[in-house]
Motif scaffolding. Structure first.
Motif, PDB file in Angstrom:
ATOM      1  N   GLY A   1      20.082   5.094  -0.189  1.00 25.93           N
ATOM      2  CA  GLY A   1      19.144   5.220   1.031  1.00 25.93           C
ATOM      3  C   GLY A   1      17.902   5.512   0.968  1.00 25.93           C
ATOM      4  O   GLY A   1      16.898   4.932   1.309  1.00 25.93           O
ATOM      5  N   GLY A   2      17.698   6.735   0.108  1.00 29.40           N
ATOM      6  CA  GLY A   2      16.221   7.200  -0.238  1.00 29.40           C
ATOM      7  C   GLY A   2      15.481   6.065  -0.995  1.00 29.40           C
ATOM      8  O   GLY A   2      14.341   6.231  -0.452  1.00 29.40           O
ATOM      9  N   LEU A   3      16.031   5.415  -1.708  1.00 27.75           N
ATOM     10  CA  LEU A   3      15.401   4.502  -2.731  1.00 27.75           C
ATOM     11  C   LEU A   3      14.899   3.570  -1.972  1.00 27.75           C
ATOM     12  O   LEU A   3      13.574   2.789  -1.965  1.00 27.75           O
ATOM     13  N   VAL A   4      15.628   2.935  -0.856  1.00 29.65           N
ATOM     14  CA  VAL A   4      15.398   1.896  -0.001  1.00 29.65           C
ATOM     15  C   VAL A   4      14.143   2.328   0.866  1.00 29.65           C
ATOM     16  O   VAL A   4      13.160   1.616   0.844  1.00 29.65           O
ATOM     17  N   LEU A   5      14.329   3.656   1.230  1.00 29.58           N
ATOM     18  CA  LEU A   5      13.057   4.066   2.165  1.00 29.58           C
ATOM     19  C   LEU A   5      11.777   4.152   1.263  1.00 29.58           C
ATOM     20  O   LEU A   5      10.551   3.890   1.766  1.00 29.58           O
ATOM     21  N   TYR A   6      11.901   4.646  -0.080  1.00 31.20           N
ATOM     22  CA  TYR A   6      10.954   4.746  -0.885  1.00 31.20           C
ATOM     23  C   TYR A   6      10.054   3.417  -1.287  1.00 31.20           C
ATOM     24  O   TYR A   6       8.679   3.377  -1.119  1.00 31.20           O
ATOM     25  N   PHE A   7      10.912   2.362  -1.059  1.00 30.86           N
ATOM     26  CA  PHE A   7      10.471   0.801  -1.475  1.00 30.86           C
ATOM     27  C   PHE A   7       9.785   0.526  -0.209  1.00 30.86           C
ATOM     28  O   PHE A   7       8.898  -0.450  -0.005  1.00 30.86           O
ATOM     29  N   VAL A   8      10.173   0.822   1.069  1.00 33.33           N
ATOM     30  CA  VAL A   8       9.611   0.509   2.272  1.00 33.33           C
ATOM     31  C   VAL A   8       8.326   1.101   2.332  1.00 33.33           C
ATOM     32  O   VAL A   8       7.327   0.444   2.966  1.00 33.33           O
ATOM     33  N   GLY A   9       8.131   2.463   1.887  1.00 32.36           N
ATOM     34  CA  GLY A   9       6.943   2.969   1.842  1.00 32.36           C
ATOM     35  C   GLY A   9       6.083   2.283   0.977  1.00 32.36           C
ATOM     36  O   GLY A   9       4.516   2.052   1.059  1.00 32.36           O
ATOM     37  N   ALA A  10       6.561   1.784  -0.170  1.00 33.97           N
ATOM     38  CA  ALA A  10       5.499   0.905  -1.186  1.00 33.97           C
ATOM     39  C   ALA A  10       5.074  -0.558  -0.524  1.00 33.97           C
ATOM     40  O   ALA A  10       3.958  -0.681  -0.756  1.00 33.97           O
ATOM     41  N   LEU A  11       6.085  -1.016   0.235  1.00 36.70           N
ATOM     42  CA  LEU A  11       5.621  -2.261   0.944  1.00 36.70           C
ATOM     43  C   LEU A  11       4.300  -1.682   2.038  1.00 36.70           C
ATOM     44  O   LEU A  11       3.199  -2.576   2.035  1.00 36.70           O
ATOM     45  N   ILE A  12       4.604  -0.809   2.575  1.00 36.80           N
ATOM     46  CA  ILE A  12       3.376  -0.434   3.535  1.00 36.80           C
ATOM     47  C   ILE A  12       2.122  -0.082   2.889  1.00 36.80           C
ATOM     48  O   ILE A  12       1.177  -0.624   3.239  1.00 36.80           O
ATOM     49  N   ALA A  13       2.219   0.545   1.629  1.00 34.60           N
ATOM     50  CA  ALA A  13       1.116   0.921   0.892  1.00 34.60           C
ATOM     51  C   ALA A  13       0.535  -0.489   0.419  1.00 34.60           C
ATOM     52  O   ALA A  13      -0.807  -0.369   0.379  1.00 34.60           O
ATOM     53  N   HIS A  14       1.133  -1.578   0.065  1.00 32.08           N
ATOM     54  CA  HIS A  14       0.552  -2.565  -0.550  1.00 32.08           C
ATOM     55  C   HIS A  14       0.029  -3.160   0.776  1.00 32.08           C
ATOM     56  O   HIS A  14      -1.116  -3.849   0.783  1.00 32.08           O
ATOM     57  N   LEU A  15       0.753  -3.363   2.011  1.00 26.59           N
ATOM     58  CA  LEU A  15       0.021  -4.223   2.832  1.00 26.59           C
ATOM     59  C   LEU A  15      -0.990  -3.433   3.736  1.00 26.59           C
ATOM     60  O   LEU A  15      -2.125  -4.094   4.060  1.00 26.59           O
ATOM     61  N   ARG A  16      -0.972  -2.181   3.637  1.00 27.02           N
ATOM     62  CA  ARG A  16      -2.244  -1.407   4.227  1.00 27.02           C
ATOM     63  C   ARG A  16      -3.566  -1.738   3.470  1.00 27.02           C
ATOM     64  O   ARG A  16      -4.673  -1.619   4.218  1.00 27.02           O
ATOM     65  N   VAL A  17      -3.421  -2.113   2.227  1.00 28.16           N
ATOM     66  CA  VAL A  17      -4.738  -2.411   1.601  1.00 28.16           C
ATOM     67  C   VAL A  17      -5.142  -3.891   1.261  1.00 28.16           C
ATOM     68  O   VAL A  17      -5.831  -4.379   0.604  1.00 28.16           O
ATOM     69  N   GLY A  18      -4.111  -4.578   1.796  1.00 25.83           N
ATOM     70  CA  GLY A  18      -4.210  -6.206   1.880  1.00 25.83           C
ATOM     71  C   GLY A  18      -3.774  -6.765   0.601  1.00 25.83           C
ATOM     72  O   GLY A  18      -3.812  -7.759   0.422  1.00 25.83           O
ATOM     73  N   SER A  19      -2.735  -5.995  -0.216  1.00 28.58           N
ATOM     74  CA  SER A  19      -2.281  -6.735  -1.471  1.00 28.58           C
ATOM     75  C   SER A  19      -1.186  -7.557  -0.977  1.00 28.58           C
ATOM     76  O   SER A  19      -0.242  -7.149  -0.319  1.00 28.58           O
ATOM     77  N   ARG A  20      -1.263  -8.570  -1.664  1.00 28.19           N
ATOM     78  CA  ARG A  20      -0.241  -9.765  -1.335  1.00 28.19           C
ATOM     79  C   ARG A  20       0.756  -9.936  -2.789  1.00 28.19           C
ATOM     80  O   ARG A  20       1.450 -10.648  -3.049  1.00 28.19           O
ATOM     81  N   ASN A  21       0.350  -9.047  -3.746  1.00 36.75           N
ATOM     82  CA  ASN A  21       1.076  -9.284  -5.086  1.00 36.75           C
ATOM     83  C   ASN A  21       2.209  -8.443  -4.832  1.00 36.75           C
ATOM     84  O   ASN A  21       2.422  -7.220  -5.166  1.00 36.75           O
ATOM     85  N   LEU A  22       3.671  -9.127  -4.267  1.00 34.15           N
ATOM     86  CA  LEU A  22       4.845  -8.238  -3.933  1.00 34.15           C
ATOM     87  C   LEU A  22       6.004  -8.686  -4.795  1.00 34.15           C
ATOM     88  O   LEU A  22       6.963  -8.332  -4.363  1.00 34.15           O
TER      89      LEU A  22
END
Length: 115
Positions: free
Chosen positions: A73-94
């Motif tokens: 569960g913690g790792l899923v939340l970690y990678f949700v945070g990573a997605l937010i960090a990507h999207l926040r700067v406009g990165s579409r390399n996902l």
């Protein structure tokens, strides 16, 4: 213990563990990613420690199933945070993110089913 539970958990532990090592040894890739996302470099080792703790929790989950469930569960939340960090700067390399996220969600699903 089912074969799917063991296989998916081992794959997720390998992925998270290899990422943790990359972050903790000071490899240039995590530093470049942090720079691109506007995250101070001093947080790179902290992120590596979070990944290492998740990896340890997944492995410990073979002995203490609740620990594996919490770690996944913690790792899923970690990678949700990573997605937010990507999207926040406009990165579409996902692509890389998606591989990790799918593995962690699959691990969470098999952990829930196992527990």
């Amino acid at each position: 213990m089912s074969a799917a539970y063991v296989t998916v958990t081992v794959i997720a532990a390998f992925l998270a563990g290899s990422a943790a090592v990359t972050y903790l040894i000071g490899h240039e890739y995590p530093k470049a990613q942090a720079d691109m996302k506007g995250i101070p470099r001093r947080y790179v080792p902290v992120l590596g420690l979070l990944l290492a703790a998740g990896t340890a929790g997944l492995v410990l989950g073979f002995v203490v199933p609740m620990m594996g469930l919490i770690a996944s569960g913690g790792l899923v939340l970690y990678f949700v945070g990573a997605l937010i960090a990507h999207l926040r700067v406009g990165s579409r390399n996902l692509i890389g993110w998606a591989v990790f996220f799918v593995a962690m969600v699959a691990t969470l699903v098999v952990q829930i089913a196992h527990y």
